[in-house]
Design an enzyme around this catalytic site. Structure first.
Site, mmCIF file in Angstrom:
data_model
loop_
_atom_site.group_PDB
_atom_site.id
_atom_site.type_symbol
_atom_site.label_atom_id
_atom_site.label_comp_id
_atom_site.label_asym_id
_atom_site.label_seq_id
_atom_site.Cartn_x
_atom_site.Cartn_y
_atom_site.Cartn_z
ATOM 1 N N SER A 238 55.657 37.855 41.133
ATOM 2 C CA SER A 238 55.917 36.907 42.212
ATOM 3 C C SER A 238 55.030 37.287 43.382
ATOM 4 O O SER A 238 54.336 38.307 43.347
ATOM 5 C CB SER A 238 57.391 36.982 42.638
ATOM 6 O OG SER A 238 57.646 38.240 43.227
ATOM 7 N N LYS A 239 55.089 36.441 44.405
ATOM 8 C CA LYS A 239 54.305 36.770 45.596
ATOM 9 C C LYS A 239 54.816 38.070 46.211
ATOM 10 O O LYS A 239 54.055 38.860 46.752
ATOM 11 C CB LYS A 239 54.398 35.626 46.599
ATOM 12 C CG LYS A 239 53.503 34.460 46.209
ATOM 13 C CD LYS A 239 54.188 33.121 46.357
ATOM 14 C CE LYS A 239 53.587 32.111 45.422
ATOM 15 N NZ LYS A 239 54.472 30.955 45.238
ATOM 16 N N GLN A 240 56.145 38.270 46.107
ATOM 17 C CA GLN A 240 56.731 39.478 46.711
ATOM 18 C C GLN A 240 56.237 40.753 46.021
ATOM 19 O O GLN A 240 56.113 41.788 46.639
ATOM 20 C CB GLN A 240 58.275 39.433 46.644
ATOM 21 C CG GLN A 240 58.926 38.408 47.562
ATOM 22 C CD GLN A 240 58.745 36.974 47.063
ATOM 23 O OE1 GLN A 240 58.717 36.721 45.859
ATOM 24 N NE2 GLN A 240 58.606 36.033 47.976
#
Ligand SMILES: [Zn+2]
Length: 305
Positions: A238-240
């Site tokens: 994910s972006k995280q």
């Protein structure tokens, strides 16, 4: 409506570029739609301006095109549909399916599930900060197109926000209103969204008799959840977790990579031959013909591709 009656969709949020995890969800829903002779729509879930990255929506659309993931009809922008969500909220209010909640993040610290403090009314002297949907008790069961029959206890999920404390519309309400308005029949997405399905089913049931919404469909879509991709540390891409964006110059190879994560048939080297020709559109076309809905566990993938 197409002859097959199938309308699928891909609904990215413009919070960054597409990475392998989002590519997998896009390829799975595209192949499932095309295999069944259906349409595939794109909806931009741009309802969270604080998290948005400038230029990300255009980048996502250009990436989809570069990968041959061509969509039907115009792109739907959620930010242009705010009055629809307001209408849906009014309807839910009339049915007493929503209530104001005064709880702050601090007051809810330590609770994984909203404990229902404001369910029967705001505490004396408090004001509503957000609006929550009231989940009804009784297991929510659905026949998942990929995972088979699934059942979840709504009480394990708790009442969730439909209008956030910062004034923005919450994900669940917008998704259901738009799926209904667009007549979506099949939702193929990552298993990280499994918890959303019972919430969306209850919202759908609550809204399907709403008279103030211009609904294309009141039939519940079918849901199918594909495995999620994890990095070497077992974290969801994910972006995280700083997943790298996909690379349009390696479109064919990366499509093949996600197909193999989905345990799909690669047609006796036929797909590989098309990959060598650098023809993502041809890779996808054949992949859709070979597409099977199968249950495979989460897959680990190199995140630095
Ligand atoms: Zn509360």
């Amino acid at each position: 409506m197409n002859a097959s009656g199938y309308i699928g969709r891909f609904a990215p949020s413009p919070t960054g570029q597409l990475h392998m995890g989002s590519l997998l969800a896009a390829v799975a829903s595209w192949c499932d739609a095309r295999h069944h002779g259906g349409e595939w729509r794109v909806r931009m879930e741009d309802l969270d301006p604080p998290r948005e990255v400038k230029g990300a929506s255009q980048d996502i659309l250009a990436t989809l095109e570069a990968f041959g993931l061509l969509w039907d009809g115009p792109v739907v922008w959620q930010s242009r549909r705010l009055t629809r969500y307001q209408d849906a909220l009014s309807d839910l209010r009339r049915r007493s399916r929503v209530y104001p909640c005064s709880c702050t993040r601090r007051e809810l610290a330590g609770h994984l599930v909203y404990p229902g403090h404001c369910r029967t009314g705001l505490p004396v002297g408090k004001e509503g900060r957000l609006v929550r949907f009231k989940m009804e008790s009784g297991d929510v069961t659905w026949q998942d197109l990929i995972l088979g029959q699934l059942s979840m206890d709504p009480l394990s999920l708790g009442d969730f926000p439909v209008l956030r404390a910062d004034g923005f519309w919450a994900y669940q309400l917008a998704v259901v209103v738009d799926d209904m308005a667009q007549g979506i029949t099949h939702v193929i997405r990552g298993a990280d969204l499994l918890d959303s399905t019972p919430r969306q089913i209850q919202l759908w049931n609550a809204l399907q008799s709403a008279s103030n919404l211009d609904l294309a469909s009141t039939a519940m879509p079918r849901f199918g959840h594909v495995p999620i991709l994890e990095n070497e540390r077992g974290q969801k891409l994910s972006k995280q977790t700083r997943a790298k964006p996909v690379n349009a110059e390696k479109a064919s190879e990366q499509i093949l990579q996600v197909l193999s994560c989905l345990n799909q048939d690669t047609g006796d080297g036929e797909l590989l031959a098309r990959v060598r020709e650098k023809a993502p559109v041809q890779v996808l076309k054949r992949a859709a013909e070979l597409w099977r809905r199968i249950d495979v566990p989460s897959q680990s993938i190199e995140s630095h591709g």
